[in-house]
Scaffold this motif. Structure first.
Motif, PDB file in Angstrom:
ATOM      1  N   LEU A  87       0.842  -1.184   0.000  1.00 32.64           N
ATOM      2  CA  LEU A  87       0.000   0.000   0.000  1.00 32.64           C
ATOM      3  C   LEU A  87       0.880   1.237   0.000  1.00 32.64           C
ATOM      4  O   LEU A  87       1.944   1.246   0.618  1.00 32.64           O
ATOM      5  N   ARG A  88       0.439   2.268  -0.683  1.00 33.30           N
ATOM      6  CA  ARG A  88       1.113   3.565  -0.603  1.00 33.30           C
ATOM      7  C   ARG A  88       0.047   4.654  -0.655  1.00 33.30           C
ATOM      8  O   ARG A  88      -0.670   4.787  -1.643  1.00 33.30           O
ATOM      9  N   PHE A  89      -0.080   5.401   0.429  1.00 36.12           N
ATOM     10  CA  PHE A  89      -0.967   6.558   0.448  1.00 36.12           C
ATOM     11  C   PHE A  89      -0.249   7.746  -0.186  1.00 36.12           C
ATOM     12  O   PHE A  89       0.955   7.939  -0.002  1.00 36.12           O
ATOM     13  N   GLY A  90      -1.011   8.560  -0.878  1.00 36.43           N
ATOM     14  CA  GLY A  90      -0.428   9.772  -1.446  1.00 36.43           C
ATOM     15  C   GLY A  90      -1.162  10.182  -2.710  1.00 36.43           C
ATOM     16  O   GLY A  90      -1.955   9.418  -3.267  1.00 36.43           O
ATOM     17  N   GLY A 141     -13.713   3.958  -5.850  1.00 34.59           N
ATOM     18  CA  GLY A 141     -12.354   4.477  -5.894  1.00 34.59           C
ATOM     19  C   GLY A 141     -12.089   5.497  -4.798  1.00 34.59           C
ATOM     20  O   GLY A 141     -12.871   6.426  -4.605  1.00 34.59           O
ATOM     21  N   VAL A 142     -10.976   5.327  -4.077  1.00 29.96           N
ATOM     22  CA  VAL A 142     -10.660   6.183  -2.942  1.00 29.96           C
ATOM     23  C   VAL A 142      -9.495   7.103  -3.294  1.00 29.96           C
ATOM     24  O   VAL A 142      -8.403   6.630  -3.602  1.00 29.96           O
ATOM     25  N   PRO A 143      -9.690   8.429  -3.236  1.00 29.60           N
ATOM     26  CA  PRO A 143      -8.601   9.368  -3.510  1.00 29.60           C
ATOM     27  C   PRO A 143      -7.436   9.167  -2.549  1.00 29.60           C
ATOM     28  O   PRO A 143      -7.608   8.725  -1.411  1.00 29.60           O
ATOM     29  N   GLU A 144      -6.252   9.493  -3.025  1.00 28.46           N
ATOM     30  CA  GLU A 144      -5.008   9.397  -2.263  1.00 28.46           C
ATOM     31  C   GLU A 144      -4.566   7.956  -2.029  1.00 28.46           C
ATOM     32  O   GLU A 144      -3.650   7.691  -1.266  1.00 28.46           O
ATOM     33  N   MET A 145      -5.231   7.038  -2.700  1.00 24.96           N
ATOM     34  CA  MET A 145      -4.814   5.632  -2.724  1.00 24.96           C
ATOM     35  C   MET A 145      -5.344   4.989  -4.006  1.00 24.96           C
ATOM     36  O   MET A 145      -5.856   3.871  -4.011  1.00 24.96           O
ATOM     37  N   ALA A 146      -5.190   5.733  -5.120  1.00 21.81           N
ATOM     38  CA  ALA A 146      -5.827   5.359  -6.380  1.00 21.81           C
ATOM     39  C   ALA A 146      -5.370   4.000  -6.903  1.00 21.81           C
ATOM     40  O   ALA A 146      -6.197   3.172  -7.315  1.00 21.81           O
ATOM     41  N   VAL A 192      -1.311  10.741   5.165  1.00 19.06           N
ATOM     42  CA  VAL A 192      -2.593  10.293   5.742  1.00 19.06           C
ATOM     43  C   VAL A 192      -3.738  10.812   4.878  1.00 19.06           C
ATOM     44  O   VAL A 192      -3.977  12.023   4.825  1.00 19.06           O
ATOM     45  N   PRO A 193      -4.448   9.929   4.179  1.00 25.53           N
ATOM     46  CA  PRO A 193      -5.554  10.395   3.335  1.00 25.53           C
ATOM     47  C   PRO A 193      -6.720  10.915   4.157  1.00 25.53           C
ATOM     48  O   PRO A 193      -6.927  10.499   5.310  1.00 25.53           O
ATOM     49  N   LEU A 197      -8.690   9.923   7.979  1.00 27.00           N
ATOM     50  CA  LEU A 197      -8.949  10.856   9.067  1.00 27.00           C
ATOM     51  C   LEU A 197     -10.421  10.847   9.461  1.00 27.00           C
ATOM     52  O   LEU A 197     -10.756  10.950  10.648  1.00 27.00           O
ATOM     53  N   ARG A 198     -11.297  10.717   8.485  1.00 29.09           N
ATOM     54  CA  ARG A 198     -12.740  10.729   8.775  1.00 29.09           C
ATOM     55  C   ARG A 198     -13.237   9.400   9.319  1.00 29.09           C
ATOM     56  O   ARG A 198     -14.046   9.350  10.241  1.00 29.09           O
TER      57      ARG A 198
END
Length: 254
Positions: A87-90, A141-146, A192-193, A197-198
């Motif tokens: 995994l890579r967040f960003g 699809g989740v942003p910051e972990m496309a 941290v996407p 946080l939510r």
């Protein structure tokens, strides 16, 4: 034949928790991971169970590892748990292209390699089963972990197709779909996407291991995990696409 399970990504996190649970319940456990030192430590903890270093993207290594483990189990494999993943967040454009490629190679090609090579052993078991490590990010699809999200969409489609195909062989195929889990893969991230946080990180690896255990006796194709995500999942099955998209926009807003 004793029940046996072969786990990729077994050295830590969900894979290790699953190995501990199935070993405690009397299953013959096989451990595969690229991290040899952690793998050896876990094998020792579990009484010297079988283990091998493995890069799931190397099909020759995959075939050799499966043949060796299954030879110790009458040429049969009861359960393959495809847990290896990275995994890579960003933000997509800020992550090196090579990292995107590696995510797809391990998370998608690695699952394909293991599952294809395992087929004759699963079929020989007559009640063979494959459980793939999916994700809540395979629902939308989740942003910051496309790229990670894309890899889990692939796993979802692969699971659905193979579950239908392999029914004729008596092999069950399913996936688990948890949101964020407290594992080294998540805790080691620098970025941290907004969605994390939510939603928070509310699941432990042991809870996913419990879900693997439940799936053994389940006929569900997808197993959404946690009340929070179950509500999102089932709402997504009956809601129009625009509403799901609106929900994701809210989760991803900073």
């Amino acid at each position: 034949m004793n029940n046996n399970i072969l786990i990729t990504g077994a050295a830590s996190g969900i894979g290790a928790a699953t190995a501990r649970l199935f070993h405690a319940r009397g299953w013959q456990v096989g451990l595969l991971d690229i991290n040899t030192e952690a793998l050896a430590d876990l094998a020792t903890e579990l009484g010297g169970c079988w283990y091998r270093q493995l890069d799931v993207t190397d099909i020759a290594e995959v075939k050799a590892s499966l043949a060796e483990f299954c030879a110790k189990n009458d040429g049969q494999l009861q359960l393959l748990f495809n847990c290896a993943g990275i995994l890579r967040f960003g933000y997509f454009e800020e992550i090196e292209h090579a990292e995107h490629v590696r995510i797809m190679q391990i998370n998608v090609l690695g699952v394909c390699n293991m599952t294809h090579a395992a087929f004759p052993y699963l079929k020989a078991a007559r009640t063979g089963q494959v459980i793939n490590m999916g994700s809540a990010s395979g629902l939308y699809g989740v942003p910051e972990m496309a790229t990670y999200s894309a890899s889990k969409f692939a796993i979802r489609g692969f699971t659905e197709a193979l579950e239908l195909e392999w029914a004729r062989h008596g092999i069950k195929v399913a996936d688990l779909m948890p949101p964020f889990v407290n594992t080294p893969m998540v805790s080691s991230q620098q970025h941290v996407p907004a969605s994390l946080l939510r939603m928070g990180v509310n699941l432990q690896a042991s809870e996913i291991a419990d879900a693997v255990w439940r799936q053994v006796d389940s006929h569900a194709v997808h197993q959404p995990i946690s009340l929070q995500f179950k509500l999102m999942y089932w709402a997504g099955q009956v809601s129009p696409a625009w509403l799901t998209r609106l929900s994701m926009r809210w989760l991803s807003r900073r």
